[in-house]
Scaffold this motif. Sequence first.
Motif, short mmCIF file in Angstrom:
data_model
loop_
_atom_site.label_atom_id
_atom_site.label_comp_id
_atom_site.label_asym_id
_atom_site.label_seq_id
_atom_site.Cartn_x
_atom_site.Cartn_y
_atom_site.Cartn_z
N GLY A 37 0.93 -1.17 -0.05
CA GLY A 37 -0.18 -0.02 0.02
C GLY A 37 0.89 1.21 -0.12
O GLY A 37 2.13 1.28 0.13
N VAL A 38 0.19 2.42 -0.18
CA VAL A 38 0.99 3.57 -0.16
C VAL A 38 1.28 4.01 1.06
O VAL A 38 0.65 3.93 2.16
CB VAL A 38 0.18 4.92 -0.97
CG1 VAL A 38 1.00 6.07 -0.66
CG2 VAL A 38 -0.18 4.90 -2.28
N HIS A 39 2.50 4.41 1.65
CA HIS A 39 3.22 4.77 2.65
C HIS A 39 2.83 6.22 2.97
O HIS A 39 3.58 6.98 2.59
CB HIS A 39 4.60 4.53 2.92
CG HIS A 39 5.09 4.35 4.27
ND1 HIS A 39 4.70 5.41 5.18
CD2 HIS A 39 5.79 3.59 5.06
CE1 HIS A 39 5.27 5.20 6.23
NE2 HIS A 39 6.02 4.24 6.33
N TRP A 40 1.63 6.52 3.49
CA TRP A 40 1.35 7.81 3.35
C TRP A 40 2.15 8.58 4.30
O TRP A 40 2.22 9.68 3.71
CB TRP A 40 -0.27 7.87 4.02
CG TRP A 40 -1.22 7.25 3.14
CD1 TRP A 40 -2.03 6.24 3.33
CD2 TRP A 40 -1.60 7.78 1.82
NE1 TRP A 40 -2.79 5.75 2.28
CE2 TRP A 40 -2.45 6.88 1.47
CE3 TRP A 40 -1.58 9.02 1.08
CZ2 TRP A 40 -3.25 6.94 0.18
CZ3 TRP A 40 -1.98 9.12 -0.13
CH2 TRP A 40 -2.94 8.18 -0.68
N GLY A 41 2.51 8.14 5.40
CA GLY A 41 3.35 8.91 6.30
C GLY A 41 4.59 9.47 5.43
O GLY A 41 4.70 10.75 5.46
N ARG A 42 5.35 8.64 4.65
CA ARG A 42 6.43 8.66 4.14
C ARG A 42 6.05 9.92 2.67
O ARG A 42 6.99 10.72 2.54
CB ARG A 42 7.26 7.72 3.36
CG ARG A 42 7.95 6.80 4.43
CD ARG A 42 9.47 6.89 4.10
NE ARG A 42 9.67 6.11 2.79
CZ ARG A 42 9.53 4.81 2.68
NH1 ARG A 42 9.66 3.86 3.47
NH2 ARG A 42 9.84 4.23 1.57
N LEU A 43 5.06 9.54 2.04
CA LEU A 43 4.50 10.65 1.20
C LEU A 43 4.54 11.90 1.74
O LEU A 43 4.92 13.03 0.98
CB LEU A 43 3.32 10.15 0.70
CG LEU A 43 2.80 10.84 -0.61
CD1 LEU A 43 3.22 10.57 -1.89
CD2 LEU A 43 1.25 10.77 -0.56
N HIS A 44 3.83 11.95 2.78
CA HIS A 44 3.82 13.31 3.32
C HIS A 44 4.95 13.81 3.81
O HIS A 44 5.22 15.07 3.65
CB HIS A 44 2.84 13.41 4.58
CG HIS A 44 1.35 13.42 4.13
ND1 HIS A 44 0.47 14.39 3.37
CD2 HIS A 44 0.38 12.19 3.98
CE1 HIS A 44 -0.55 14.09 3.08
NE2 HIS A 44 -0.61 12.80 3.45
N GLU A 45 6.10 13.21 4.46
CA GLU A 45 7.14 13.71 4.69
C GLU A 45 7.84 14.14 3.55
O GLU A 45 8.73 15.17 3.57
CB GLU A 45 8.15 12.38 5.15
CG GLU A 45 7.93 12.19 6.68
CD GLU A 45 8.65 10.91 7.23
OE1 GLU A 45 9.81 10.52 6.51
OE2 GLU A 45 8.22 10.34 7.90
N ASN A 46 7.73 13.42 2.35
CA ASN A 46 8.53 13.84 1.09
C ASN A 46 8.24 15.12 0.70
O ASN A 46 8.73 15.88 0.26
CB ASN A 46 8.53 12.79 0.14
CG ASN A 46 9.04 11.52 0.27
OD1 ASN A 46 10.11 11.23 1.07
ND2 ASN A 46 8.83 10.49 -0.76
N ALA A 47 6.58 15.17 0.70
CA ALA A 47 6.06 16.50 0.15
C ALA A 47 6.63 17.73 1.18
O ALA A 47 6.97 18.87 0.80
CB ALA A 47 4.71 16.43 0.24
N GLN A 48 6.59 17.39 2.40
CA GLN A 48 6.84 18.41 3.38
C GLN A 48 8.11 18.88 3.07
O GLN A 48 8.73 20.18 3.04
CB GLN A 48 6.83 17.91 4.86
CG GLN A 48 6.94 18.78 5.86
CD GLN A 48 5.48 19.80 5.86
OE1 GLN A 48 4.26 19.32 6.02
NE2 GLN A 48 6.15 21.14 5.54
N ARG A 49 9.18 17.89 2.84
CA ARG A 49 10.85 18.16 2.55
C ARG A 49 10.85 19.41 1.41
O ARG A 49 11.62 20.14 1.41
CB ARG A 49 11.56 16.88 2.38
CG ARG A 49 12.97 17.27 2.56
CD ARG A 49 13.77 16.00 2.67
NE ARG A 49 13.07 14.72 3.07
CZ ARG A 49 12.88 13.59 2.32
NH1 ARG A 49 13.14 13.53 0.87
NH2 ARG A 49 12.08 12.56 2.61
N ARG A 50 10.13 18.83 0.44
CA ARG A 50 10.08 19.54 -0.90
C ARG A 50 9.70 20.67 -0.87
O ARG A 50 10.23 21.86 -1.20
CB ARG A 50 9.17 18.69 -1.97
CG ARG A 50 9.45 19.28 -3.24
CD ARG A 50 9.25 18.15 -4.28
NE ARG A 50 10.05 17.20 -4.46
CZ ARG A 50 9.92 16.02 -5.15
NH1 ARG A 50 8.75 16.05 -6.08
NH2 ARG A 50 10.73 15.13 -5.21
N LEU A 51 8.48 20.97 0.00
CA LEU A 51 8.17 22.61 0.30
C LEU A 51 8.97 23.30 1.01
O LEU A 51 9.31 24.39 0.76
CB LEU A 51 6.70 22.36 0.98
CG LEU A 51 5.51 21.90 0.30
CD1 LEU A 51 4.25 21.70 1.28
CD2 LEU A 51 5.22 22.98 -0.75
#
Lengths: 507, 327
Positions: free
Chosen positions: A114-128
């Motif tokens: 499944g999608v690792h939502w936690g990591r997805l949001h971490e990645n997005a946060q890092r990018r922002l």
Amino acid sequence: MPAPLLQLDGLAKSFGGVQALKPLSLELAAGSILGLVGENGAGKSTLIKLLSGLHQPDSGDILFAGQRVAFSSPRAALDAGIATIHQELEYAGRLTVAENLLLGESWPRTFFGGVHWGRLHENAQRRLSEFGIDLPTHAPVDQLTAAEKQEVSIAGALARDARLLILDEPTASLSAPEVRRLFGHLARLRERGVAVIYVSHRLDEIFEITDRIAVLRDGSLVSTHKTANVSAGQLVHDMVGRPLDQVYPRTRSGELGEVILKLSSMSRAGMFRDISFEVRAGEIVGLGGLVGAGRSELARAIYGLYPVDTGTMLLRGKPWRPRGADAALQNGLIYIPEERKRQGLVLDHSLGETLSVGFGDTASRFGLVNRRREREAVSGALQKYDIRATGPAQAVGTLSGGNQQKALLARWLERDPKMIILDEPTRGVDVGAKAEIHAHIDQLAGMGKAVLFISSDLPELLGMSNRVLVMNRGAIDAELCGDEMTEHNVILAASGLSQAGSPDTDR
Amino acid sequence: MQYFERTTKSVRHRLLFLFAGCTLLLGFIYWRTSLNVNSSFAAELAQIPVFLSPVIIAGMGLTGIIYAGGIDLSISSMIVVAGTVFGILFDHGAPPWVCFLGCYVTAVGLSTCNGLLVRMLGISPIIITLAGLQFYRGVALILADTLMPNFGGGLSIQKAAYQAPAKEHAAEILAVVVVAALAWEAYGKTFRGFLALGCSPQACRIAGLDPGRIRLTSYFVGGLFLGVAAVLFVTNVQVIEPARMATGFELGVIGAVVLGGTNIFGGEGTMLGTVLGALFLYLIGQAMLYAGVSEYWRTAIAGGVIVAVIGFDCAIHRRQKLLDELR
């Protein structure tokens, strides 16, 4: 000096025989911000569309990072490293900020697939945070403000290694603190070596953020300046640049009658604020300003299409609380909208049908139309307003722009209105028809009607009006009459650089 | 919680409403069955999966298609073709599992075919599948007529082994499919892609996704669900009649999807909503039965309920939508 990041060499484009962009050459270095200014129709949007791959040039070359490039689609431009943030942003509104940012990439997965939502949001946060943007990554983009949506778009573009960022009127829907924030982002981008083309009508912003300014007029590049070395006056001169050779009709006596419309402190959140002015019988009051300054919104509020939060209106001396078009018509107030094709006319209808919408009820009884009387009224109107058509049966959509506009005017004028609001009546109309519309407007004022005239065409605005009100960001920034009525002053006031006093002190 | 956090308020309200509504209706049915010695609540509950599983499962597949901005009006006819294939295989003496597989694969194939047509012809999905609604039923009749020597308009299937999915295992199949689908929706990227496409094809294109391909995938995934629905549908009926079977089935399914809070124009919705929507519509019908409402009225009221719920919902959320538009 290093080789420029972007080099335009003789870029040209025409649409259907109209040269929208004459051969143009321009250079832009990495890590610099270029302001692009010019009046409506000067060719700014054509240039942007060529750079972003929406249109292809007829001739000339685009050299980007030393290589000759040709973009067949917006996608190709994006892949090459040119990202464009249009005024209308594109995003999947129901998806979260994180999902929108990473939409085109593969998402982190858990052990179970499944999608690792936690990591997805971490990645997005890092990018922002890499771009100094702070947004809740869990929020659906729909629920963000306009400024935040723009930040998501910018972060998304930069995450794809854009080296040239084109911003088209980025501050049109931003508040002052949001503009500061955007400028903070742009300053950081400049340090990272990203080049920016900043298109805006707001000269104050152009002066603040850009390194160089390019001025377009009538499809050609008039001048480029170092921002530090140029004055607002010089810039406006370059933008206007044309001699005032057109003569505007002035047959009306110039004598003003009673006050027809009086507004006091009218405000509506997000549209306009603290608007006060009056229009007299026989007077043409011009309303200038940039697109989005709140002019059309104000006009529609007077007509009753938007409610007003605070403030009062008097129409012919009586309190005026509009409840929609019907009430406005009955009280002698008409409004001719800006986009006549979308809001004003049914293009498939015949000319006769179009006209009789306005005065058909004067020719009907018990809901039955007296066809003969209607026909007479229609053909009378055709003559009176000099509408060139094969006859009442011709479809309105096949008329020329000028004749369409005349038909729209004729429709309502048979009712003998007292107050007429015209919203960009000559946009998209050829020169001949323009002159005729001008003559009609002048006659209307001569007949003792009060006219509120909204136009972005400065010579026309100044030439037709007794006095000009200039709106900027929802408020009236200047009231110009007599010698003050110059294009220079209108542009300065409209772009937030007004030297003139507030309208209250003028009165 | 992730699942609910990222939905909008109006979708959450709808889920809550449907959940409360279903609970109330179940309570009412429990009360009515306890008054009457001839009826039992347990039997009533056991009946639900048998009748409702095709609607729920086809509905979940259609939810993905609709919130990707498409639609499929031809689901009933595709089920008929799948059922006809089932009948032909049965007629030729194939073992049960071959019949089930044939039925399943046919439905998946037809739904994918719809997706391909939409993608390649570039015609609106509503038109393609409206044509499919007629066309596939015709195909079913032609198949039945040419491949079954003794076909006389209907084929009776009276062997328990061939009816096991619906008659014996409907509840288990339904439970497995619903749980798996909800997990897929919550933890997969596939459905988020559908949603993104329904919101803005342009945004997908900018992000580097191929909108046509996502749309095609939505029809394929919809087919995976439709296949299960088809097996459950055809193993429940006694006689396979291609000319009459499943008429109007698609309307019930679309009704459930829309009632469940999925925007018919795409970009918004949940599969959980569709499950609850289908259950709600079914329970309303049953409750009216117990309340002694005549059959004619039940049919009319079932339609009225959809309009009433959605109309009420729109009225509540209209102000918000207007504000959103002005912003």
